[in-house]
Design a protein around this motif. Sequence first.
Motif, PDB file in Angstrom:
ATOM      1  N   GLU A   1       7.425 -25.068   5.521  1.00  0.00           N
ATOM      2  CA  GLU A   1       7.248 -24.105   6.600  1.00  0.00           C
ATOM      3  C   GLU A   1       5.768 -23.896   6.914  1.00  0.00           C
ATOM      4  O   GLU A   1       5.381 -23.753   8.086  1.00  0.00           O
ATOM      5  CB  GLU A   1       7.908 -22.766   6.240  1.00  0.00           C
ATOM      6  N   MET A   2       4.941 -23.889   5.883  1.00  0.00           N
ATOM      7  CA  MET A   2       3.503 -23.733   6.090  1.00  0.00           C
ATOM      8  C   MET A   2       2.957 -24.896   6.914  1.00  0.00           C
ATOM      9  O   MET A   2       2.207 -24.695   7.879  1.00  0.00           O
ATOM     10  CB  MET A   2       2.776 -23.659   4.739  1.00  0.00           C
ATOM     11  N   GLN A   3       3.350 -26.109   6.566  1.00  0.00           N
ATOM     12  CA  GLN A   3       2.872 -27.284   7.296  1.00  0.00           C
ATOM     13  C   GLN A   3       3.448 -27.347   8.712  1.00  0.00           C
ATOM     14  O   GLN A   3       2.762 -27.713   9.669  1.00  0.00           O
ATOM     15  CB  GLN A   3       3.227 -28.557   6.520  1.00  0.00           C
ATOM     16  N   LYS A   4       4.706 -26.964   8.825  1.00  0.00           N
ATOM     17  CA  LYS A   4       5.362 -26.967  10.140  1.00  0.00           C
ATOM     18  C   LYS A   4       4.688 -25.983  11.090  1.00  0.00           C
ATOM     19  O   LYS A   4       4.551 -26.254  12.300  1.00  0.00           O
ATOM     20  CB  LYS A   4       6.842 -26.606   9.973  1.00  0.00           C
ATOM     21  N   ASN A   5       4.256 -24.840  10.584  1.00  0.00           N
ATOM     22  CA  ASN A   5       3.591 -23.839  11.406  1.00  0.00           C
ATOM     23  C   ASN A   5       2.138 -24.191  11.706  1.00  0.00           C
ATOM     24  O   ASN A   5       1.586 -23.790  12.727  1.00  0.00           O
ATOM     25  CB  ASN A   5       3.653 -22.468  10.719  1.00  0.00           C
ATOM     26  N   THR A   6       1.514 -24.944  10.794  1.00  0.00           N
ATOM     27  CA  THR A   6       0.106 -25.311  10.962  1.00  0.00           C
ATOM     28  C   THR A   6      -0.076 -26.456  11.949  1.00  0.00           C
ATOM     29  O   THR A   6      -1.006 -26.450  12.769  1.00  0.00           O
ATOM     30  CB  THR A   6      -0.507 -25.707   9.600  1.00  0.00           C
ATOM     31  N   MET A   7       0.808 -27.447  11.898  1.00  0.00           N
ATOM     32  CA  MET A   7       0.580 -28.698  12.614  1.00  0.00           C
ATOM     33  C   MET A   7       0.462 -28.573  14.132  1.00  0.00           C
ATOM     34  O   MET A   7      -0.343 -29.297  14.738  1.00  0.00           O
ATOM     35  CB  MET A   7       1.672 -29.710  12.246  1.00  0.00           C
TER      36      MET A   7
END
Length: 283
Positions: free
Chosen positions: A173-179
Amino acid sequence: MKKYKIAITLTLLFALCVNVFGQNKLYPFEVQKTGNGKQAVIFIPGFACSGEVWKETKSHFEQDYVCYRLTMAGFAGAKPQENATFESWEKAIVQYIQDNKIEKPIIIGHSMGGGLALAIASDYPNLPSKIVVVDALPCLLAMTDPAFKSKENNDCSPIVKQLIGMTDKQFYEMQKNTMPRLLSNTAMLETVVNWSVKSDRKTFAEMYCDFSNTDLREKIKNIKCPSLILLESYFKNFKPAVEDQYKNLKGGELQYADKGLHFIMYDDKEWFFSQLNNFLAKK
């Protein structure tokens, strides 16, 4: 006499083993070699990315160049190695070039890979013929703190503990929100997120911490080869700060993309390839 024969045999066996293992040196990256031509190009991906990030770029050039596409250990599913640091990766890439007698390669790096290209050209100025840096700065943290100085004994244990302690879902979720802040090409979003998710969490944390502590602003004065710096369109808003970071790069050519975000090779393809074509064609 028999003892002497055994000693000689053991000596020869040891020499053979040294020779064999010397030829199979373990580098902290995987390499895919393709293409034809006298000139070599080494592609270094960015943080937590696969060498596949260069797939289209490599295809564009492999008719005329020998292409070496790296995936760093621990990133995007590549097997991790212990004690990963920015400096050790820089030295390993240089060692690979020297071991394989790659003469005057062009080094193209994205993000952290661009930082590695700058470091290699700074510390080994006679090694590359040209470098291309895709959306990287000599010191990222200096954009918010111009007085930033690297810490000699930087403690990365807090961020390592934090990221290792996250569940797979939390990390995803962190990567999905950052990208989406780094990539506007929605067709590639899931691919890039998955590269991060497949990365070894410890390597991810250690390299994030170490690269954040890296400052190349002073040493880039040593770079001798032609240098092309391709920056995302957002950096146009901070030209004075960006160009101050590159003030020691003599003869470096800075170009700002027309659109898109951090992954310029996906977000502004036509501009990206036009810049590369023109730069590589120059003698």
